[in-house]
Design a protein around this motif. Structure first.
Motif, short mmCIF file in Angstrom:
data_model
loop_
_atom_site.label_atom_id
_atom_site.label_comp_id
_atom_site.label_asym_id
_atom_site.label_seq_id
_atom_site.Cartn_x
_atom_site.Cartn_y
_atom_site.Cartn_z
N TYR A 1 -11.36 8.19 3.02
CA TYR A 1 -11.57 6.77 2.88
C TYR A 1 -13.61 6.99 3.03
N LEU B 1 0.49 -0.92 -0.26
CA LEU B 1 -0.01 -0.06 0.00
C LEU B 1 0.48 1.66 0.29
N LEU C 1 -4.48 -1.19 5.94
CA LEU C 1 -5.38 0.13 5.88
C LEU C 1 -4.44 1.32 6.11
N VAL D 1 -7.17 3.29 -4.13
CA VAL D 1 -7.42 1.71 -3.62
C VAL D 1 -8.30 1.58 -3.39
N SER E 1 -0.82 3.54 5.14
CA SER E 1 -1.55 4.53 4.32
C SER E 1 -1.33 6.15 5.29
N ILE F 1 -9.74 6.21 -0.84
CA ILE F 1 -9.68 4.81 0.39
C ILE F 1 -11.11 4.07 -0.28
#
Length: 814
Positions: free
Chosen positions: A170, A4, A28, A534, A32, A315
């Motif tokens: 996100y 990632l 994640l 992502v 990130s 994401i």
């Protein structure tokens, strides 16, 4: 996490697969957030190094000019650094105060209640007249403002005083999924990161007078009424804070500690500040934003919130199966639900519908507007408004029924190419691009809406009395809906289709719909502007489908894939493909066979025998509510249900959404009660529907799901016109790209298997969990079908018992 980190650094689109329970969210977050922290430090060093005078000025400049320029640049740099330092100190103080408040529960409230006169009329209505407009010149007097959110009428909230931080955006489908992600953030070492969660008014409003309205359209309308009243000093919401100091103070409260939606709402109550608008003010200085799909994916909504994708990391989590279940549900047309996943969310947002009532309403409002202001409108405004009225008449006429239409009790849907539809309406002589530009730049929709709100106060009050299902938001202009549909008519023929649905029985339900077939075009701006995107889920296979649907234009080197297996040992999972029942009758649940009484009874005997050897909870999935009801009634009449109930309490998934939670609670209680000494039953059995309320977002972990049974292969309704058009579209695209495989049928089969995968993924939820999966149909023994099951299931091994006795023996070993 390394994959990632490298992908974000390399500006990739990452497709990451990790089964539920393997730590996907934490991975994640840590990967990130570490990149974000490193990037901030790296950027600061690079900025400092770039202040070298040689890079600012030419070598021929005098030394004193270079020194002055360097001092100025350093001064700006130090000033920004000092602002960040002071901000960090403020957040530390607020964080300490919040910790203390949590300890002693002495939450102090700040009151800003203001008494305002709620009455008042506009003396002049010149504000509703559109300004002079000429589409043939570039010197229009019209402001090219950001479009208002088509769903709520919101205006952009952007605090230019705050620096716009590089951030991670996100998004997921539901508020509960976002809250889970935020709670995982709190477990990491990055608790000092500045984060904010965004949501709807329904989840974030704290004004009891608004919340009591219950339905989202009514809540939106009341909130916007009160906000306008606050701005005009005629009364409004007591929680709406407008001064800069208090907005900054509330932003500090949100950034001091990581908060989910519920925490932000509590903070708003404590400080007497609107959480919905307060969170939006905190967007620019935030390093992390969490939000639902629809806010990110719709450009107008994204801009109205002030969210800038450019250069940031997007994401999209919890997006396994990429809309397959939603499409399965939609094509079956047996129940309706919101978009669960990415592809369907994009398709729904950009598929625009107009019904007869909306067309009539738009025409009536526009005619009244033209009558009122015709002598005061300047330039080409009158010409454009008359053209829009002409288009509204043409759209309405396309829904008129004729003698050749079907039986009065029937409805008819036809699908047309966009260009064919435009020609049939005889509007191909109208420049739709200019009409769209005019509607956008003239802000006619907003002007018209203001005119209607003023003139229709009585009718608006009457509209408040109708039920929620028929309620039409007064802040959503019908012209905005028309604008969206007319804009879709300018799309390329390959992008979508027009669905014309006529009802002779009830003409008011007749409608036009632009069906988006290519979600990649709508998602492309996000992909191209973001630094990295992502896409993360539990089951992403088949990847080929995903690339075809969302990223067909991306070069291979821009895409990065990662997949990991499950963390449970193979002994914790048993998967069985059961082809025959206890009396050796074969299981073939094809549509033409599935009503066979003998096979339904054989299925009942299979379920009864499995319930005998499996403790705890068993979840049995059927293809539809209708088929579940049919099987259930036959088992009742044949006493098979009574045999099953001798071992387990039986529950059935309700069709009503508000009953699902109650059913799940009773199911859970029954399983826990079965653990007590002397219990007569071994647990509970839940009959559920694939694509229904129990197949997505529900954790049947531990004893809640020791076995998952899937009955048949739930292929969607092949007779759905929209499904057939989607299959034809995919087949034609494959042919253009030189692929000779039958992509249409492959897509149809994948819809089915992804829906199966969604359901069987409900069982194993963490590293210590274990369960059996029973796939009841002889077709599950075929290699082609089996290859489309999740890799972690295939890797653990799939057993093909030669007879049902062997099946029971295998289950008994678990």
């Amino acid at each position: 996490m390394n994959h990632l980190y490298d992908g974000i650094d390399g500006r990739k689109v990452l497709i990451m697969e990790s089964p539920t329970g393997t730590g996907k969210s934490l991975s994640l977050i840590c990967g990130s957030f570490r990149w974000l922290t490193d990037y901030a430090q790296r950027t600061e060093l690079e900025t400092l190094e770039s202040l070298n005078v040689a890079s600012i000025l030419g070598f021929e400049d005098p030394p004193w000019i270079k020194e002055f320029a360097e001092e100025q640049a350093l001064s700006v740099f130090e000033e920004e650094k000092e602002k960040k330092r002071k901000r960090a100190e403020r957040l530390i103080r607020v964080r300490n105060d919040q910790t203390q408040n949590l300890r002693d529960r002495a939450n102090k409230r700040m009151r800003f209640a203001q008494s305002r006169d709620s009455t008042g009329e506009w003396e002049d209505d010149d504000e509703f007249v559109v300004e002079e407009y000429d589409s043939d010149t570039k010197s229009s007097n019209i402001r090219s403002d950001v479009l208002n959110d088509a769903l709520s009428g919101d205006t952009p909230i952007v605090d230019e005083e705050e620096a716009d931080e590089t951030k991670i955006i996100y998004c997921s489908r539901t508020h509960s999924q976002i809250s889970q992600f935020v709670n995982e953030m709190k477990k990491t070492a990055y608790v000092d990161i500045k984060a904010v969660s965004l949501g709807s008014r329904q989840t974030m409003c704290i004004n009891e007078n608004v919340l009591k309205l219950k339905s989202l359209p009514r809540i939106n309308d009341r909130c916007l009424d009160m906000m306008k009243a606050s701005k005009s000093e005629h009364g409004g919401c007591e929680y709406l804070v407008s001064d800069t100091v208090n907005k900054q103070n509330f932003t500090d409260q949100l950034h001091a500690t990581i908060k989910d939606i519920e925490d932000i709402v509590d903070t708003g109550k404590q400080h007497h500040t609107c959480p919905y608008y307060g969170a939006r003010h905190a967007i620019r200085p935030s390093q992390v934003i969490t939000l639902p799909y629809n806010i990110l994916l719709q450009k107008a909504t994204r801009e109205s919130y002030g969210i800038n994708v450019k250069g940031n990391i997007v994401i999209i989590g919890m997006c396994s199966w990429f809309g397959a279940v939603e499409l399965y549900v939609k094509f079956n047309k047996e129940y309706k639900d919101e978009a669960h996943n990415l592809v369907d969310a994009i398709t729904s947002i950009y598929s625009v519908s107009l019904n007869v009532v909306e067309l009539d309403r738009a025409k009536d409002q526009l005619q009244r507007y033209l009558l009122r202001y015709q002598k005061r409108l300047k330039g080409k405004n009158v010409i454009y408004i008359r053209q829009i009225l002409l288009l509204l008449n043409a759209l309405k006429n396309s829904l008129a029924t004729t003698a050749t239409d079907p039986h009065p009790l029937a409805s008819k849907s036809t699908i047309k190419m966009v260009n064919d539809f435009v020609h049939e309406l005889d509007i191909d002589n109208v420049n739709l691009f200019k009409i769209g530009r005019y509607l956008s730049e003239s802000r006619l929709a907003q002007k018209l809406q203001g005119f209607v709100e003023k003139k229709d106060k009585q009718s608006a009050a009457a509209a408040d009395d109708v039920g929620d299902a028929k309620y039409i938001s007064k802040h959503v202009s019908t012209i905005q809906c028309v604008e969206g549909f007319l804009t879709s008519l300018t799309n390329a023929d390959l992008e979508g289709r027009i669905v014309v649905s006529k009802s002779v029985e009830d003409p008011t339900t007749s409608s036009l719909k632009y069906l988006l077939l290519n979600p990649a075009s709508a998602f492309r701006q996000v992909v191209e502007e973001a630094r990295a995107v992502v896409l993360a889920g539990g089951t992403m296979e088949p990847i080929r489908d995903l690339l075809d649907e969302l990223l067909p234009y991306l070069p291979h080197e821009r895409i990065s894939k990662f997949s990991c297996g499950h963390i449970i040992p193979p002994t914790s999972l048993l998967t069985l493909a059961v082809a025959v029942g206890p009396t050796k009758k074969p299981f073939d649940f094809k549509y033409e066979n599935r009503t066979n009484h003998a096979m339904i009874d054989e299925l009942g005997a299979t379920v009864a025998n499995l319930c005998t050897v499996v403790p705890g909870g068993v979840v049995c999935f059927f293809a539809s509510y209708a088929y579940l009801d049919k099987v259930y009634k036959q088992w009742q009449s044949s006493k098979m249900l009574q045999r099953i109930e001798n071992k387990k309490l039986v529950f059935k998934e309700p069709r009503q959404s508000n009953m699902a939670e109650v059913t799940l609670a009773e199911y859970s209680r029954s399983i826990n009660a079965a653990k007590s000494i002397g219990a007569t039953k071994t647990g509970a059995l839940l009959f559920a529907v694939i694509g229904g309320k129990m197949s997505e977002g529900i954790n049947f972990s531990d004893d809640l799901g020791r076995m998952v049974i899937v009955v048949g292969l739930p292929f969607p309704n092949i007779h759905s016109p929209e499904l057939q058009e989607k299959m034809r579209y995919m087949q034609a695209r494959a042919a253009r790209n030189g692929r000779d495989v039958n992509i249409g049928n492959e897509y149809y089969e994948n819809l089915c298997m992804k829906a199966v995968n969604q359901s069987i993924g409900r069982a194993i939820r963490h590293k210590d969990d274990y369960a059996s999966i029973v796939l009841v149909d002889h077709r599950y023994t075929q290699a082609r079908i089996r290859q489309k099951l999740p890799a972690w299931i295939r890797d653990a091994g799939i057993v093909d018992p030669p007879n049902f006795g062997k099946c029971i023996a295998e289950v008994g070993k678990c």
